[in-house]
Design a protein around this motif. Sequence first.
Motif, mmCIF file in Angstrom:
data_model
loop_
_atom_site.group_PDB
_atom_site.id
_atom_site.type_symbol
_atom_site.label_atom_id
_atom_site.label_comp_id
_atom_site.label_asym_id
_atom_site.label_seq_id
_atom_site.Cartn_x
_atom_site.Cartn_y
_atom_site.Cartn_z
ATOM 1 N N SER A 110 0.852 -1.199 0.000
ATOM 2 C CA SER A 110 0.000 0.000 0.000
ATOM 3 C C SER A 110 0.881 1.240 0.000
ATOM 4 C CB SER A 110 -0.935 -0.004 1.202
ATOM 5 O OG SER A 110 -0.240 0.295 2.377
ATOM 6 N N LYS A 111 0.416 2.291 -0.646
ATOM 7 C CA LYS A 111 1.232 3.510 -0.785
ATOM 8 C C LYS A 111 0.529 4.754 -0.271
ATOM 9 C CE LYS A 111 4.740 3.608 -2.584
ATOM 10 N NZ LYS A 111 6.053 3.364 -1.923
ATOM 11 N N SER A 116 -6.119 17.220 8.344
ATOM 12 C CA SER A 116 -5.507 16.425 7.281
ATOM 13 C C SER A 116 -6.485 15.341 6.850
ATOM 14 C CB SER A 116 -4.187 15.814 7.744
ATOM 15 O OG SER A 116 -4.421 14.762 8.640
ATOM 16 N N LYS A 117 -6.467 15.021 5.579
ATOM 17 C CA LYS A 117 -7.423 14.044 5.042
ATOM 18 C C LYS A 117 -6.763 12.870 4.354
ATOM 19 C CE LYS A 117 -11.335 14.581 5.075
ATOM 20 N NZ LYS A 117 -12.251 14.197 6.166
ATOM 21 N N GLY A 118 -5.432 12.782 4.394
ATOM 22 C CA GLY A 118 -4.812 11.657 3.701
ATOM 23 C C GLY A 118 -3.305 11.678 3.798
ATOM 24 N N PHE A 119 -2.710 10.775 3.057
ATOM 25 C CA PHE A 119 -1.260 10.575 3.078
ATOM 26 C C PHE A 119 -0.920 9.741 1.868
ATOM 27 C CE2 PHE A 119 2.283 7.720 4.175
ATOM 28 C CZ PHE A 119 3.239 8.601 4.631
ATOM 29 N N GLU A 120 0.150 10.104 1.183
ATOM 30 C CA GLU A 120 0.667 9.196 0.145
ATOM 31 C C GLU A 120 2.176 9.307 0.155
ATOM 32 O OE1 GLU A 120 -0.822 10.239 -3.761
ATOM 33 O OE2 GLU A 120 -0.135 12.310 -3.600
ATOM 34 N N ILE A 121 2.832 8.176 -0.020
ATOM 35 C CA ILE A 121 4.289 8.142 0.040
ATOM 36 C C ILE A 121 4.845 7.713 -1.299
ATOM 37 C CG2 ILE A 121 4.351 5.781 0.982
ATOM 38 C CD1 ILE A 121 6.809 6.886 2.669
ATOM 39 N N GLY A 122 6.013 8.274 -1.652
ATOM 40 C CA GLY A 122 6.638 7.929 -2.923
ATOM 41 C C GLY A 122 5.685 8.160 -4.069
ATOM 42 N N SER A 123 5.519 7.177 -4.914
ATOM 43 C CA SER A 123 4.684 7.340 -6.121
ATOM 44 C C SER A 123 3.217 7.561 -5.796
ATOM 45 C CB SER A 123 4.828 6.112 -7.010
ATOM 46 O OG SER A 123 4.377 4.948 -6.333
ATOM 47 N N GLY A 124 2.767 7.139 -4.625
ATOM 48 C CA GLY A 124 1.427 7.455 -4.137
ATOM 49 C C GLY A 124 0.273 6.951 -4.974
ATOM 50 N N ARG A 180 22.513 1.770 -3.691
ATOM 51 C CA ARG A 180 21.506 2.820 -3.765
ATOM 52 C C ARG A 180 20.465 2.386 -4.800
ATOM 53 N NH1 ARG A 180 23.100 8.044 -2.295
ATOM 54 N NH2 ARG A 180 20.912 8.436 -2.782
ATOM 55 N N THR A 181 19.432 3.162 -4.990
ATOM 56 C CA THR A 181 18.516 2.877 -6.094
ATOM 57 C C THR A 181 18.603 4.019 -7.085
ATOM 58 O OG1 THR A 181 16.614 3.920 -5.043
ATOM 59 C CG2 THR A 181 16.955 1.571 -4.595
ATOM 60 N N SER A 182 18.429 3.680 -8.363
ATOM 61 C CA SER A 182 18.594 4.707 -9.401
ATOM 62 C C SER A 182 17.352 5.573 -9.533
ATOM 63 C CB SER A 182 18.923 4.035 -10.732
ATOM 64 O OG SER A 182 17.880 3.144 -11.090
ATOM 65 N N LYS A 183 16.222 5.096 -9.038
ATOM 66 C CA LYS A 183 14.994 5.895 -8.974
ATOM 67 C C LYS A 183 14.477 5.791 -7.552
ATOM 68 C CE LYS A 183 12.856 3.465 -12.005
ATOM 69 N NZ LYS A 183 11.742 2.895 -12.768
ATOM 70 N N ASN A 184 13.379 6.491 -7.306
ATOM 71 C CA ASN A 184 12.855 6.439 -5.944
ATOM 72 C C ASN A 184 11.325 6.504 -5.908
ATOM 73 O OD1 ASN A 184 12.624 6.388 -3.171
ATOM 74 N ND2 ASN A 184 13.428 8.441 -2.844
ATOM 75 N N HIS A 185 10.700 5.612 -6.677
ATOM 76 C CA HIS A 185 9.247 5.516 -6.588
ATOM 77 C C HIS A 185 8.813 5.020 -5.210
ATOM 78 C CE1 HIS A 185 8.803 5.351 -11.191
ATOM 79 N NE2 HIS A 185 8.174 6.424 -10.772
ATOM 80 N N SER A 186 9.712 4.279 -4.569
ATOM 81 C CA SER A 186 9.385 3.706 -3.262
ATOM 82 C C SER A 186 9.243 4.789 -2.193
ATOM 83 C CB SER A 186 10.478 2.733 -2.809
ATOM 84 O OG SER A 186 10.599 1.668 -3.722
ATOM 85 N N GLY A 187 9.848 5.937 -2.435
ATOM 86 C CA GLY A 187 9.798 6.986 -1.417
ATOM 87 C C GLY A 187 10.672 6.655 -0.222
ATOM 88 N N GLU A 223 17.320 6.060 0.839
ATOM 89 C CA GLU A 223 16.964 7.140 -0.099
ATOM 90 C C GLU A 223 16.059 8.146 0.631
ATOM 91 O OE1 GLU A 223 18.499 6.928 -3.032
ATOM 92 O OE2 GLU A 223 19.294 4.998 -2.350
ATOM 93 N N HIS A 224 15.831 9.287 -0.017
ATOM 94 C CA HIS A 224 14.946 10.284 0.592
ATOM 95 C C HIS A 224 13.553 9.699 0.805
ATOM 96 C CE1 HIS A 224 18.170 12.813 -0.326
ATOM 97 N NE2 HIS A 224 17.705 13.446 -1.376
ATOM 98 N N ILE A 225 12.988 9.992 1.958
ATOM 99 C CA ILE A 225 11.570 9.712 2.184
ATOM 100 C C ILE A 225 10.795 10.973 1.809
ATOM 101 C CG2 ILE A 225 9.842 9.339 3.989
ATOM 102 C CD1 ILE A 225 11.895 7.567 5.436
ATOM 103 N N TYR A 226 9.773 10.809 1.001
ATOM 104 C CA TYR A 226 8.936 11.991 0.692
ATOM 105 C C TYR A 226 7.483 11.571 0.615
ATOM 106 C CZ TYR A 226 9.008 10.288 -4.151
ATOM 107 O OH TYR A 226 8.878 9.500 -5.278
ATOM 108 N N PHE A 227 6.626 12.464 1.037
ATOM 109 C CA PHE A 227 5.200 12.140 1.089
ATOM 110 C C PHE A 227 4.365 13.415 1.004
ATOM 111 C CE2 PHE A 227 6.962 12.397 5.382
ATOM 112 C CZ PHE A 227 6.153 13.346 5.974
ATOM 113 N N ASN A 228 3.099 13.232 0.673
ATOM 114 C CA ASN A 228 2.159 14.349 0.546
ATOM 115 C C ASN A 228 1.022 14.208 1.538
ATOM 116 O OD1 ASN A 228 3.573 15.212 -1.836
ATOM 117 N ND2 ASN A 228 2.500 13.608 -2.963
#
Lengths: 374, 374, 374, 374
Positions: free
Chosen positions: A257-258, B257-265, B290-297, B307-312
């Motif tokens: 889940s994401k 707040s109404k939600g959360f999504e991490i990485g590619s979300g 390392r990873t060459s991309k970061n969809h995983s967040g 890798e960087h953690i990022y979320f919305n």
Amino acid sequence: MSTFGTIFKVTTYGESHCKSVGCIVDGVPSNLEVTEEKLQVQLTRRRPGQSKLTTPRNEKDRVEIQSGTEFGKTLGTPIAMIVKNEDQRPHDYKGDGMNDFPRPSHADFTYLSKYDIKASSGGGRSSARETIGRVAAAGVAEIFLKKHCNMEIVAFTSQVGSVKMSSFENYNDSKEFQQILNTITREKVDAAGPIRCPDAKAALEMVDVINEYRGNHDSIGGVVTCVIRNIPVGLGEPCFDKLEALLAHAMLSIPASKGFEIGSGFAGVAIPGSKHNDPFVYDKENKRLRTSKNHSGGIQGGISNGEHIYFNVPFKSAATISQEQETCNYKGDEGVLAAKGRHDPCVVPRAIPIVEAMAALVMADAVLMQKTRQ
Amino acid sequence: MSTFGTIFKVTTYGESHCKSVGCIVDGVPSNLEVTEEKLQVQLTRRRPGQSKLTTPRNEKDRVEIQSGTEFGKTLGTPIAMIVKNEDQRPHDYKGDGMNDFPRPSHADFTYLSKYDIKASSGGGRSSARETIGRVAAAGVAEIFLKKHCNMEIVAFTSQVGSVKMSSFENYNDSKEFQQILNTITREKVDAAGPIRCPDAKAALEMVDVINEYRGNHDSIGGVVTCVIRNIPVGLGEPCFDKLEALLAHAMLSIPASKGFEIGSGFAGVAIPGSKHNDPFVYDKENKRLRTSKNHSGGIQGGISNGEHIYFNVPFKSAATISQEQETCNYKGDEGVLAAKGRHDPCVVPRAIPIVEAMAALVMADAVLMQKTRQ
Amino acid sequence: MSTFGTIFKVTTYGESHCKSVGCIVDGVPSNLEVTEEKLQVQLTRRRPGQSKLTTPRNEKDRVEIQSGTEFGKTLGTPIAMIVKNEDQRPHDYKGDGMNDFPRPSHADFTYLSKYDIKASSGGGRSSARETIGRVAAAGVAEIFLKKHCNMEIVAFTSQVGSVKMSSFENYNDSKEFQQILNTITREKVDAAGPIRCPDAKAALEMVDVINEYRGNHDSIGGVVTCVIRNIPVGLGEPCFDKLEALLAHAMLSIPASKGFEIGSGFAGVAIPGSKHNDPFVYDKENKRLRTSKNHSGGIQGGISNGEHIYFNVPFKSAATISQEQETCNYKGDEGVLAAKGRHDPCVVPRAIPIVEAMAALVMADAVLMQKTRQ
Amino acid sequence: MSTFGTIFKVTTYGESHCKSVGCIVDGVPSNLEVTEEKLQVQLTRRRPGQSKLTTPRNEKDRVEIQSGTEFGKTLGTPIAMIVKNEDQRPHDYKGDGMNDFPRPSHADFTYLSKYDIKASSGGGRSSARETIGRVAAAGVAEIFLKKHCNMEIVAFTSQVGSVKMSSFENYNDSKEFQQILNTITREKVDAAGPIRCPDAKAALEMVDVINEYRGNHDSIGGVVTCVIRNIPVGLGEPCFDKLEALLAHAMLSIPASKGFEIGSGFAGVAIPGSKHNDPFVYDKENKRLRTSKNHSGGIQGGISNGEHIYFNVPFKSAATISQEQETCNYKGDEGVLAAKGRHDPCVVPRAIPIVEAMAALVMADAVLMQKTRQ
């Protein structure tokens, strides 16, 4: 850690290739009518091998209650449950050098980094098989919730790849979507076929999409929507354990889940307060306040207001694919990895009983917590 | 409940109209250099009255450390912190019958239902003022994280209403967005003006949108994006306390707040596995994968991969608006409500230090938990 | 609840007459060498039927590891363990009206009152059989403690009825008692015969006492003394989780225990501070401070000081006796109860591995907690 | 850690020489009548400087409620309470090299070892002043328990040095002791003078003993007995959180306590089962089972049976004495230490409200936990 909940407390164990998986459920009210047959229903819905849309791994997944019940009734003591790993194949992932490669976007690398030991299953507890204990425990939770307030929890597939149920497209403005939330049942969901999407037209397209990706040895993601009905007013514990925070925690703990959004969700940020607010109306029949809309998704200030709770959970495309992937091995040497073994082209249909399970665990605990307030 | 964390453990107290708000932070490592001055920085960023974009309520919000430090160093014992409620106006919400109406989409109704008592603030602990304790506690967490691994946590406004930063529109395909995640600092965020959006063009539009809604006595929502950098590999506790699950829990505990999504979300569900997977590459300089991309967040299997953690995090439009609303009072009589008092037309800019705070609390606890594995 | 510990976390399940008893151990460090053989040792010491001093119930009590290890090493994931209830006789307590009588000083009445359901075992989880899961879990804890700091935990019988080991009589003034604490091992304890008292003369008297009470269809109590050696300085979490508070909690959770005293204990209250205080001396060999005496019992201010921890736990005479007892049944009618089934005339010898187990669980958790401080 | 309880949850902060001490109480039922005046009563009983039997440190110890109440009623939200450290003298312990010596049997050495920093108070949170937060929190608990079931908690001095209340000598056989347990009140305890022993003859001897030790710049210990009355049947959570286990945990968390025994306690081990068992009798008036004796101390199988709970807690002689002590400093150099500052010659009388407080915290939590079973 492996425990979830404060009063209704579930501890799970097990990974893909050990002797069994299962759980201990503590804090269960006594005198509930709990039998293996009842618990088996959701375990069977979760089971792989139900259609070619999901992994062909074939297991019976029969739950065995070890303790905490006698003559079909709960004693109030911990209920331990076990499901044997009958079809375990611990060597599937070995040989051909595949074992030397951490699978991209899987948990092989992070588990090894965290624990400094490599299990034959690679990703350890990140296996979907770990969720069996949750589903078994949630069976007990659902029996309690049914008895307590006739609570209903139903999840369904609302999106696969970029194919959405038509009413899901702009769900904040869709009366049809609200109507589905009001009436959907697990029977209707399963009647929609293995894709578990109650929109027949979208369901066909979703199946096509999945088949296409399977043909390409690839995978695809999707979104599960879940609705909870018949909820007492007052559940949820401010400020950190707001009901939506516990649901978000629960949903993000499901493998693959994401995200999570409740009520109006991400799209709702563009709706101004004057339209977003849910005005109160008086329900004469039940002599209580209701809201005429439900952008809130049934929760205000972290506490249930008695309206339906509904939320969406996105699942990424499965990380394990048979297609060749350029990556590097643990030593850092570049190479090509093509996974063997058995894989889901799309985890969404099987995620449905797991989403329902985690929702049930949250709600059972919230109901018991609120009892301490009365 | 009002406690967050397992080792680095924060308990908060207080609501809008009581004597003070604050917290106790337990489990703090000793010998950290903690002073009121350092903690004040984020409290001041959170403070209302900084610009006309936010509520004009004017308070000094000075934090006073009560215990747990001596001569600027932590003792390892609990740190209690207090911020006085200087500008409290407990009667603001009274009179004109407004007190008889539960504010739509606010917590007045649910708090009364849960606790069977009506506080003068109505929504009790759902007040934004409750977050002061969190921000103070997070100041301590950040000092620890900085010392431990130079961890950086930066949040910014990525969307207001339907205005998005251009790179946020399709962020999964945007190198520009990744570049922002790599380089954004709090200084740059604040330099962007009170809207705290690092995309100058979008920032101007966002300000226009907010001003428009304020003019209409209305409100509007938005999205906060947060990135965490310099993260040790191995943080997060399978299976229920996956790092993303804790972050989701933390973010959904923030008011509005109404939600959360991490990485590619949510958008990532339509990306097939073959493209979504993040292949491994060898980082010769640091001698690690390392990873060459970061969809995983930055998280795989619930565990950080370095890798960087990022979320919305989406925030709804504020529930309290001065515009008249048709609703009904506690007795069920229909009527019209127009809120007085001081209100944010858009909570997003002030939510930024709170998002950073909750992220810091999660990360500090995760770092300490992982120490038990070493 | 059925969970013990914060990081090293044990959840147990099962009662006398269900399918199995066991536990899940979470938070276990990885790469420990854990096998069923090693864990079996203490389970066998706990097992009934070892001599006529204890209950003749005969069970193999073989532990089966379900998860969390591979090839004899821990994976860092939860370890589930099961011991089948092979010799269960659920009808033993039925018939002859015995089932209508709550056994005096047993848990039948309180369990029925709490849970509103009567299990065939009557006292539910108050059964000594419940402790199997603890002993299995503690086996893992001990392997960790051995590896971490060579910690040793040894318990022995110091009193049965009014017969005391001679050095236990005034142990605060006895150098002999301190010498025993310094040198006692489990091997020496078991070599002392089934009574497990390292004072040969007292041991003989204790056996006589027990035999006498058995002959009278009666029971008798006693005291277990436990010593823990090789303890790092700094364990224990002020203020509520002082190390002695956790030990007391652990010991009072053992069925039939009635108390706890650490170091100088109850008798120590009459020793003035000038004599009770443990002065510091310098240990040149290990270059650290030690104390020249140990009235403190190895803990000061709730934190271990590196000296031996030692404490006493009294166990009451077993409640279930075959002798007739005048009492009344659930309805309130007076009558005479004579228990059938299998009973311990004295629980003390079998309590020894359980005391060691609970001590190990406390210490393992304390060691892991202190890692978060480093 | 600094939090106690699962539902009724208390977190305390503060040490001797910081700005204030206090607590946050979470999980408090709403609509309780809580005022500073009510809470002050026990704080004043705990306060030093009440007689020359205890430390002359003079503080007002006025509690200030920060949050969680309005117009004298609890809101259901966290109650924060603060007591200022008005008479703090952070330099008392400095100079004369005393600061270089860890005080024997005090927490200076262990705190420094654990936290690697030396607070000016030396023993940090091991200070008796830390207990203020507990007593304040327990005031709230007692108001709840009074309202819920008229529960009464009374502690008194039963032994000082080797002087015992006459009925305490062989309390298992003493009807007089049971009579005291049935009828003692806080008013009677305080009427007995500052020693707080309801046996007038013993009280005089105890005062003599304390005066003698004070004269010698020495200290002496004693035993506190506590009784809890009007207890609902069914409290306590098997198996680890048996009610007596929680009480033991609570009591051993009090500074200077060295043990705990419930009901028949240590002396009870020599009473055979046939005499130790508490037979059931029918209470016609209240239509429920009672027991004709109470060796169990009101708890069977970890669950309250409705009889009085009573237990004893030994307190060692205070570690800080003005008499010269041969010991060594942190560096390992031998020397002589004579403490300055203000010290209790006997902590027992002041421990009484603290024992009552910890008992109240345990019982309030147990009552709320049991609500989840109903």
